[in-house]
Design an enzyme around this catalytic site. Structure first.
Site, PDB file in Angstrom:
ATOM      1  N   LYS A 165       0.838  -1.203   0.000  1.00  0.00           N
ATOM      2  CA  LYS A 165       0.000   0.000   0.000  1.00  0.00           C
ATOM      3  C   LYS A 165       0.867   1.245   0.000  1.00  0.00           C
ATOM      4  O   LYS A 165       1.464   1.601   1.005  1.00  0.00           O
ATOM      5  CB  LYS A 165      -0.939   0.048   1.207  1.00  0.00           C
ATOM      6  CG  LYS A 165      -2.057   1.073   0.941  1.00  0.00           C
ATOM      7  CD  LYS A 165      -2.675   1.670   2.178  1.00  0.00           C
ATOM      8  CE  LYS A 165      -1.951   2.838   2.753  1.00  0.00           C
ATOM      9  NZ  LYS A 165      -1.863   4.038   1.893  1.00  0.00           N
ATOM     10  N   GLU A 240       9.633   0.741  10.815  1.00  0.00           N
ATOM     11  CA  GLU A 240      10.663   1.743  10.545  1.00  0.00           C
ATOM     12  C   GLU A 240       9.962   3.080  10.715  1.00  0.00           C
ATOM     13  O   GLU A 240       9.140   3.470   9.888  1.00  0.00           O
ATOM     14  CB  GLU A 240      11.192   1.555   9.116  1.00  0.00           C
ATOM     15  CG  GLU A 240      12.637   1.953   8.946  1.00  0.00           C
ATOM     16  CD  GLU A 240      12.802   3.414   8.595  1.00  0.00           C
ATOM     17  OE1 GLU A 240      12.628   4.270   9.498  1.00  0.00           O
ATOM     18  OE2 GLU A 240      13.109   3.695   7.431  1.00  0.00           O
ATOM     19  N   CYS A 274      13.238  10.203   7.417  1.00  0.00           N
ATOM     20  CA  CYS A 274      13.117   9.691   8.785  1.00  0.00           C
ATOM     21  C   CYS A 274      14.403   9.941   9.572  1.00  0.00           C
ATOM     22  O   CYS A 274      14.380  10.131  10.781  1.00  0.00           O
ATOM     23  CB  CYS A 274      12.754   8.219   8.769  1.00  0.00           C
ATOM     24  SG  CYS A 274      13.767   7.233   7.682  1.00  0.00           S
ATOM     25  N   GLU A 373       9.514  15.229  15.943  1.00  0.00           N
ATOM     26  CA  GLU A 373       9.902  15.085  14.539  1.00  0.00           C
ATOM     27  C   GLU A 373       9.135  16.117  13.710  1.00  0.00           C
ATOM     28  O   GLU A 373       7.911  16.171  13.737  1.00  0.00           O
ATOM     29  CB  GLU A 373       9.569  13.679  14.038  1.00  0.00           C
ATOM     30  CG  GLU A 373       9.929  13.489  12.581  1.00  0.00           C
ATOM     31  CD  GLU A 373       9.787  12.049  12.105  1.00  0.00           C
ATOM     32  OE1 GLU A 373       8.707  11.468  12.267  1.00  0.00           O
ATOM     33  OE2 GLU A 373      10.773  11.513  11.560  1.00  0.00           O
TER      34      GLU A 373
HETATM   35  P1  NAI Z   1       1.508   8.201   8.323  1.00  0.00           P
HETATM   36  O1  NAI Z   1       2.276   7.373   9.281  1.00  0.00           O
HETATM   37  O2  NAI Z   1       0.077   8.539   8.665  1.00  0.00           O
HETATM   38  O3  NAI Z   1       1.483   7.478   6.880  1.00  0.00           O
HETATM   39  C1  NAI Z   1       2.402   6.502   6.442  1.00  0.00           C
HETATM   40  C2  NAI Z   1       1.648   5.368   5.734  1.00  0.00           C
HETATM   41  O4  NAI Z   1       0.764   4.739   6.656  1.00  0.00           O
HETATM   42  C3  NAI Z   1       0.769   5.830   4.564  1.00  0.00           C
HETATM   43  O5  NAI Z   1       0.767   4.844   3.561  1.00  0.00           O
HETATM   44  C4  NAI Z   1      -0.602   5.916   5.206  1.00  0.00           C
HETATM   45  O6  NAI Z   1      -1.660   5.798   4.272  1.00  0.00           O
HETATM   46  C5  NAI Z   1      -0.564   4.736   6.155  1.00  0.00           C
HETATM   47  N1  NAI Z   1      -1.496   4.818   7.286  1.00  0.00           N
HETATM   48  C6  NAI Z   1      -1.936   5.951   7.918  1.00  0.00           C
HETATM   49  N2  NAI Z   1      -2.790   5.617   8.909  1.00  0.00           N
HETATM   50  C7  NAI Z   1      -2.884   4.271   8.907  1.00  0.00           C
HETATM   51  C8  NAI Z   1      -3.618   3.315   9.686  1.00  0.00           C
HETATM   52  N3  NAI Z   1      -4.428   3.705  10.681  1.00  0.00           N
HETATM   53  N4  NAI Z   1      -3.467   2.003   9.422  1.00  0.00           N
HETATM   54  C9  NAI Z   1      -2.654   1.592   8.443  1.00  0.00           C
HETATM   55  N5  NAI Z   1      -1.956   2.433   7.654  1.00  0.00           N
HETATM   56  C10 NAI Z   1      -2.059   3.743   7.879  1.00  0.00           C
HETATM   57  O7  NAI Z   1       2.319   9.523   8.053  1.00  0.00           O
HETATM   58  P2  NAI Z   1       1.761  10.960   7.567  1.00  0.00           P
HETATM   59  O8  NAI Z   1       0.427  11.238   8.189  1.00  0.00           O
HETATM   60  O9  NAI Z   1       1.844  10.987   6.093  1.00  0.00           O
HETATM   61  O10 NAI Z   1       2.853  11.937   8.185  1.00  0.00           O
HETATM   62  C11 NAI Z   1       2.744  12.387   9.510  1.00  0.00           C
HETATM   63  C12 NAI Z   1       4.088  12.453  10.173  1.00  0.00           C
HETATM   64  O11 NAI Z   1       4.604  11.145  10.288  1.00  0.00           O
HETATM   65  C13 NAI Z   1       5.160  13.215   9.423  1.00  0.00           C
HETATM   66  O12 NAI Z   1       5.109  14.577   9.691  1.00  0.00           O
HETATM   67  C14 NAI Z   1       6.406  12.585   9.956  1.00  0.00           C
HETATM   68  O13 NAI Z   1       6.743  13.165  11.190  1.00  0.00           O
HETATM   69  C15 NAI Z   1       6.005  11.144  10.188  1.00  0.00           C
HETATM   70  N6  NAI Z   1       6.426  10.274   9.067  1.00  0.00           N
HETATM   71  C16 NAI Z   1       7.546   9.547   9.213  1.00  0.00           C
HETATM   72  C17 NAI Z   1       8.001   8.781   8.169  1.00  0.00           C
HETATM   73  C18 NAI Z   1       9.237   7.977   8.287  1.00  0.00           C
HETATM   74  O14 NAI Z   1       9.796   7.559   7.289  1.00  0.00           O
HETATM   75  N7  NAI Z   1       9.711   7.707   9.463  1.00  0.00           N
HETATM   76  C19 NAI Z   1       7.317   8.740   6.881  1.00  0.00           C
HETATM   77  C20 NAI Z   1       6.101   9.504   6.842  1.00  0.00           C
HETATM   78  C21 NAI Z   1       5.703  10.248   7.903  1.00  0.00           C
END
Ligand code: NAI
Ligand code: MG
Length: 470
Positions: A165, A240, A274, A373
């Site tokens: 996904k 991760e 990240c 973050e």
């Molecule tokens: P997110 O963690 O919500 O999204 C990442 C992935 O998880 C996307 O594919 C999203 O559709 C999916 N997702 C979201 N909610 C979910 C759920 N309840 N169950 C299963 N999958 C789910 O990240 P978002 O909202 O895009 O960004 C928010 C913050 O998260 C950013 O500001 C950053 O601080 C952090 N982040 C960290 C990342 C990393 O690589 N460590 C990558 C993206 C975001």
């Protein structure tokens, strides 16, 4: 002449990319585009796990070759989708994705068991590593293709089938990759793509009883919620997650290298990494000098259209992320930090969500921008007086993904490498990655290691076999 040919190729790629974008894609299941998800062959997966390791290896390698053939196209898709500077996509992340596939193709034929000298009696005891089954891979938007490949490569090498996904903000390169999977000759259903929002498509994938393992990259908050759901049926998980990585510049550092390394450490990919080095600790004797150079560096950065080869920093991914980052900039101002560079938007750069590279000084350890973050182009620069203090402050974070150290002293380098609480420590470098080097976090940055042979552990179960020789 060469230039004309190059421009012609560039134009053809752009036409292909536009053609791909203008078609409707939705989900990719069993080798077909579908509007709703009912495919079951990922859950059978027998053909794939029973295929010889060499045949699997050959297919993964063929996919890597196709990715290399379509490198420009894949790079443009990521750049258009999330704002990654095109040079970074062309020379950094997309070639890394190809290398990663090749590295993992090699592992398909090298997943071995052990023979165990048991003392329980006259037994022959050996282990085999078997694929964990169906992998639900959920990836973020910051490096769309690369994050997909980090999960796919190891999972496929191990003999797993995958339902991937992509993030709702940036699904394009993964959808194109799915077509290349079919072109490479993979059996239908080995790699599937389900698009949609996290709380719907992502959550449904995590809750699905047929998914044996969830491999997640994204926010720590969502990672925790996935673990809670997965706990109910004891689905395997690896995480991760986020970071607040420290970068320590010692008084004896080569300052020129340290400044450009630390600036790359925070501003690469608009800070949407990240492992972004978002807390910079500088020895007090060189603090003022370093701060001035960092301010100059940030002010000189070329921020603009990500498809322009001269661009060093593009827009942030979405309005949501833009507001979040601007909120952090406001919090720093309110809490008393002083602005050295940036701190504002850049509407003249174009219609995207542009934020200037931002450097704050006078930041204390308790301010929001030194704890949370930000995932944007904002860095906190703080002085330190001695190494123990720097180490303690660097480690006083709930996260532990990466850390950087700049010093010419070999004892300092090893001492900090040993004692920093982080999954990766870079000495006199930052943001260096290799398919062969393990990657993952300590503490709330997650667990499990992607990349290197350690990644195979995430996608295999160990089975122990006893044969009675009596
Ligand atoms: P997110 O963690 O919500 O999204 C990442 C992935 O998880 C996307 O594919 C999203 O559709 C999916 N997702 C979201 N909610 C979910 C759920 N309840 N169950 C299963 N999958 C789910 O990240 P978002 O909202 O895009 O960004 C928010 C913050 O998260 C950013 O500001 C950053 O601080 C952090 N982040 C960290 C990342 C990393 O690589 N460590 C990558 C993206 C975001
Ligand atoms: Mg979210």
């Amino acid at each position: 002449m060469a230039e004309a040919i190059f421009l012609e190729q560039q134009l053809q790629t752009e036409t292909r990319v536009q053609g791909f974008i203008s078609r409707s894609h939705q989900h990719y299941i069993d080798g077909n585009w579908v509007s709703s998800v009912s495919g079951k062959s990922a859950f059978r997966g027998k053909d794939w796990r029973q295929m010889s390791p060499q045949a699997r290896s050959t297919l993964i390698w063929r996919l890597a070759d196709l990715m290399a053939d379509h490198l420009e196209e894949l790079a443009q898709l990521d750049s258009i989708d999330m704002g990654m500077p095109i040079r970074q996509a062309q020379y950094g992340t997309t070639p890394m994705a190809v290398d990663h596939m090749r590295y993992m193709a090699g592992w398909a034929t090298k997943i071995e068991g052990e023979t165990i000298p048991v003392s329980a009696g006259n037994f022959f005891n050996y282990t085999v590593r078997q694929p964990v089954g169906v992998v639900g891979a959920i990836i973020p938007w910051n490096f769309p293709l690369l994050m997909a490949v980090w999960k796919l490569g190891a999972a496929l090498a191990a003999g797993c089938t995958v339902v991937l996904k992509p993030a709702e903000q940036s699904p394009l390169s993964v959808l194109r990759l799915a077509e290349l999977v079919t072109e490479a000759g993979f059996p239908p259903g080995v790699v599937n793509v389900v698009t949609g929002y996290g709380p719907e498509a992502g959550a449904a994938l995590v809750a699905h009883p047929g998914v044996n393992k969830v491999s997640f990259t994204g926010s720590t908050e969502v990672g925790k919620s996935i673990m809670r759901t997965a706990a109910d049926r004891m689905a395997r998980v690896s995480m991760e997650l986020g970071g607040k990585s420290p970068n320590i510049i010692c008084a004896d550092a080569n300052l020129k290298r340290a400044i450009s390394g630390a600036m790359l450490g925070i501003f690469m990919n608009q800070g949407e990494v990240c492992s972004a080095g978002s807390r910079i600790y500088v020895a007090r004797e060189i603090y003022d000098q370093a701060l001035e150079q960092m301010g100059d560096y940030a002010n000189r950065m070329r921020v603009g259209n990500p498809l322009d080869p001269k661009t060093q920093m593009g827009p942030v991914v979405s309005e949501e992320q833009y507001q979040r980052v601007l909120g952090y900039i406001d919090s720093a101002r309110r809490e008393g930090a002083s602005l050295v560079a940036g701190g504002e938007t850049l509407p003249e750069a174009g219609s995207g969500f542009y934020i200037k590279p931002t450097v704050f000084a006078n930041v204390t350890d308790t301010m929001t921008i030194s704890r949370e973050e930000i995932f944007g182009p904002v860095v906190a620069v703080m002085p330190f007086d001695d190494l123990e203090e720097a180490l303690e402050r660097a480690n006083s974070s709930e996260y532990g993904l990466a850390a950087g150290v700049w010093t010419e002293n070999v004892r300092t380098a090893h001492y900090l490498a040993q004692n920093l609480e982080a999954g990766t420590v870079w000495i006199n470098a930052y943001h260096i990655y290799d398919a062969a080097a393990p990657w993952g976090g300590f503490k709330q940055s997650g667990f499990g290691r992607e990349m290197g042979h350690h990644a195979l552990e995430l996608y295999t179960e160990i089975k122990d076999v006893w044969i009675n020789l009596q």
